[in-house]
Design an enzyme around this catalytic site. Sequence first.
Site, PDB file in Angstrom:
ATOM      1  N   ASN A 115       0.931  -1.151   0.015  1.00 57.62           N
ATOM      2  CA  ASN A 115      -0.015  -0.139  -0.103  1.00 57.62           C
ATOM      3  C   ASN A 115       0.996   1.154   0.042  1.00 57.62           C
ATOM      4  O   ASN A 115       2.210   1.276   0.543  1.00 57.62           O
ATOM      5  CB  ASN A 115      -0.746  -0.011   1.192  1.00 57.62           C
ATOM      6  CG  ASN A 115      -1.910   0.997   1.194  1.00 57.62           C
ATOM      7  OD1 ASN A 115      -2.574   1.357   0.221  1.00 57.62           O
ATOM      8  ND2 ASN A 115      -2.028   1.851   2.313  1.00 57.62           N
ATOM      9  N   HIS A 117       0.670   5.269   1.066  1.00 63.54           N
ATOM     10  CA  HIS A 117      -0.030   6.259   2.085  1.00 63.54           C
ATOM     11  C   HIS A 117       0.483   7.492   2.145  1.00 63.54           C
ATOM     12  O   HIS A 117       1.841   7.921   2.330  1.00 63.54           O
ATOM     13  CB  HIS A 117      -0.265   5.609   3.352  1.00 63.54           C
ATOM     14  CG  HIS A 117      -0.979   6.360   4.401  1.00 63.54           C
ATOM     15  ND1 HIS A 117      -2.347   6.166   4.301  1.00 63.54           N
ATOM     16  CD2 HIS A 117      -0.657   7.443   5.329  1.00 63.54           C
ATOM     17  CE1 HIS A 117      -2.885   7.011   5.102  1.00 63.54           C
ATOM     18  NE2 HIS A 117      -1.659   7.798   5.910  1.00 63.54           N
ATOM     19  N   SER A 144       4.405   6.802   2.397  1.00 69.26           N
ATOM     20  CA  SER A 144       4.760   5.762   3.095  1.00 69.26           C
ATOM     21  C   SER A 144       4.382   4.638   2.184  1.00 69.26           C
ATOM     22  O   SER A 144       3.234   4.370   1.910  1.00 69.26           O
ATOM     23  CB  SER A 144       4.686   5.641   4.352  1.00 69.26           C
ATOM     24  OG  SER A 144       4.992   6.665   5.385  1.00 69.26           O
ATOM     25  N   ASP A 153      -2.966   1.098   7.800  1.00 69.31           N
ATOM     26  CA  ASP A 153      -2.066   1.655   7.541  1.00 69.31           C
ATOM     27  C   ASP A 153      -0.617   1.449   8.516  1.00 69.31           C
ATOM     28  O   ASP A 153       0.059   2.366   8.567  1.00 69.31           O
ATOM     29  CB  ASP A 153      -2.007   3.210   7.435  1.00 69.31           C
ATOM     30  CG  ASP A 153      -3.299   3.675   6.493  1.00 69.31           C
ATOM     31  OD1 ASP A 153      -3.317   2.974   5.392  1.00 69.31           O
ATOM     32  OD2 ASP A 153      -4.086   4.501   6.586  1.00 69.31           O
TER      33      ASP A 153
HETATM   34  C1  GRF Z   1      -2.140   8.676  -3.389  1.00 66.59           C
HETATM   35  O1  GRF Z   1      -2.024   9.804  -2.815  1.00 66.59           O
HETATM   36  C2  GRF Z   1      -1.897   7.609  -2.478  1.00 66.59           C
HETATM   37  O2  GRF Z   1      -0.949   7.813  -1.629  1.00 66.59           O
HETATM   38  C3  GRF Z   1      -3.262   7.266  -1.421  1.00 66.59           C
HETATM   39  O3  GRF Z   1      -4.347   7.739  -2.593  1.00 66.59           O
HETATM   40  C4  GRF Z   1      -3.724   8.666  -3.646  1.00 66.59           C
HETATM   41  C5  GRF Z   1      -4.100   8.034  -4.761  1.00 66.59           C
HETATM   42  O4  GRF Z   1      -3.841   8.718  -5.977  1.00 66.59           O
HETATM   43  N1  GRF Z   1      -3.284   6.131  -1.131  1.00 66.59           N
HETATM   44  P1  GRF Z   1      -4.010   8.200  -7.659  1.00 66.59           P
HETATM   45  O5  GRF Z   1      -5.187   7.546  -7.936  1.00 66.59           O
HETATM   46  O6  GRF Z   1      -2.932   7.071  -7.641  1.00 66.59           O
HETATM   47  O7  GRF Z   1      -3.582   9.402  -8.417  1.00 66.59           O
END
Ligand code: GRF
Length: 220
Positions: A115, A117, A144, A153
């Site tokens: 994941n 985050h 992260s 998370d």
């Molecule tokens: C990213 O900021 C990621 O960290 C979070 O959700 C957002 C996804 O953006 N989990 P995208 O859909 O990849 O543009």
Amino acid sequence: MSLPNPIPSKRIAVLISGFGSNLQALIDACNHCYINAEIVLVVSNKARVKGLTRAAEAGIDTAVIRAQEYPERIDYDRALADLLADYSVDLVVLAGFMRILSTDFVNTYHGRMLNIHPSLLPKYPGLNTHQRALDNGDKESGCSIHFVTDELDGGPIILQAKVPIFADDDAERIAQRVNSQELTSYPLVVKWFCENRLIMRDKKAWLDNHPLGPNGYAAE
Ligand code: GRF
């Protein structure tokens, strides 16, 4: 003299809910052979999102599994697991997938699910990370990348990328700055996994047989 066996290309499923900028970075990295893998499936919990268009344009199979179809989380996750099993997925990459996954699902992909985050975990798990960083007067933020465990998370951190927070910032500007870091960091981590260099063991992330510290890889 025989050459060592090449590592077979991994089969990746990417789970999204929206814009898909991280998905696009991963598609590009696979297409340019930076990552030794094929994205075989993109699943979204929302229809008509940009990420699905990106996948279709790249010739990747897509599926939409809506929460309305499976009001019980356990049923949703079973449908998702069945679909991923059909595609013999080696690695699940969560890229902005805005759902919490059940323990059963997480266990199925133990050590095989990543994941990203948008905060420097363990700070600010959950939502509204950039506004919370601003409200606390933080001078830096970041993203992260971690293995997914049962704790929201909270799995072992593999890599963090930091960005500054400036005096006149708002959450949107921080989000853009963090996102630009995400687009190089996530492909790097997925590359490590696909080269069999990255594993989860004893509740830690290990890279090249070395346990990573609480903040993940440090390129000192
Ligand atoms: C990213 O900021 C990621 O960290 C979070 O959700 C957002 C996804 O953006 N989990 P995208 O859909 O990849 O543009």
